[in-house]
Design an enzyme around this catalytic site. Sequence first.
Site, mmCIF file in Angstrom:
data_model
loop_
_atom_site.group_PDB
_atom_site.id
_atom_site.type_symbol
_atom_site.label_atom_id
_atom_site.label_comp_id
_atom_site.label_asym_id
_atom_site.label_seq_id
_atom_site.Cartn_x
_atom_site.Cartn_y
_atom_site.Cartn_z
ATOM 1 N N ASP A 193 0.831 -1.202 0.000
ATOM 2 C CA ASP A 193 0.000 0.000 0.000
ATOM 3 C C ASP A 193 0.867 1.253 0.000
ATOM 4 O OD1 ASP A 193 -2.583 1.470 0.423
ATOM 5 O OD2 ASP A 193 -1.624 1.962 2.325
ATOM 6 N N GLU A 253 -1.873 -5.265 -3.845
ATOM 7 C CA GLU A 253 -0.919 -4.565 -2.987
ATOM 8 C C GLU A 253 0.181 -5.494 -2.491
ATOM 9 O OE1 GLU A 253 -3.784 -1.059 -1.178
ATOM 10 O OE2 GLU A 253 -3.421 -2.864 0.015
#
Length: 239
Positions: free
Chosen positions: A54, A126
Amino acid sequence: MSKTKPLSADEISRLEALIGYEFKEKARLDRALTHASARSAAAGNYERLEFLGDRVLGLCVAELLFSTFRNASEGELSVRLNQLVSAESCAAIGDEMGLHNFIRTGSDVKKLTGKAMLNVRADVVESLIATLYLDGGLEASRKFILKYWQGRATSVDAGRRDAKTELQEWAHARFAATPAYRVDDRSGPDHDPSFTVTVEIPGVKPETGVERSKRAAEQVAATRLLEREGVWRKSPTGN
């Protein structure tokens, strides 16, 4: 917890072709595609990887936007960034790649639908970015991100301001009122929370947003209300 077999050599080869990168440590790729419901953290799942991914995604997309839109204000860049790194955008990229064919999940997760399953698909993207970062450094992850996000960077609605600011000005002008945001629910683990936020304006039907941070959920709720009331046209990303 169910026992899940690791990815086969053939599956890893197919994934590497999709990603455009040959991993030095193949086990990392297997971990990136394995949900906690299928395997414990000790045995290897993607919970920690998504946390790192992320941050890497945010950095690379921010860098892309900064260099692409040289005259854009901080607010405009933030609007684009929020759209591009949202769960919806990440999940859409994972679907485009066909990653759902490789995700390892337990029986509990296979029953999930809607927003919950969307988050799983986004988390995998991610975690994959984190795996690229760990295996090949920032350049490997940046190359992957540019491949899938560069085109999207220019397709998001450039004319939009910050949704909360836009909604506040509209509410002041139309109703002499200020929007109020309420957190209705916070669920999920600390490393991957899900916030449900409702925005209310007296005399207007409320709207709700669900995202992985309170701020992002507020933006989604504000965006939906603006779109519903015809102040904004619907976003190309569907947020």
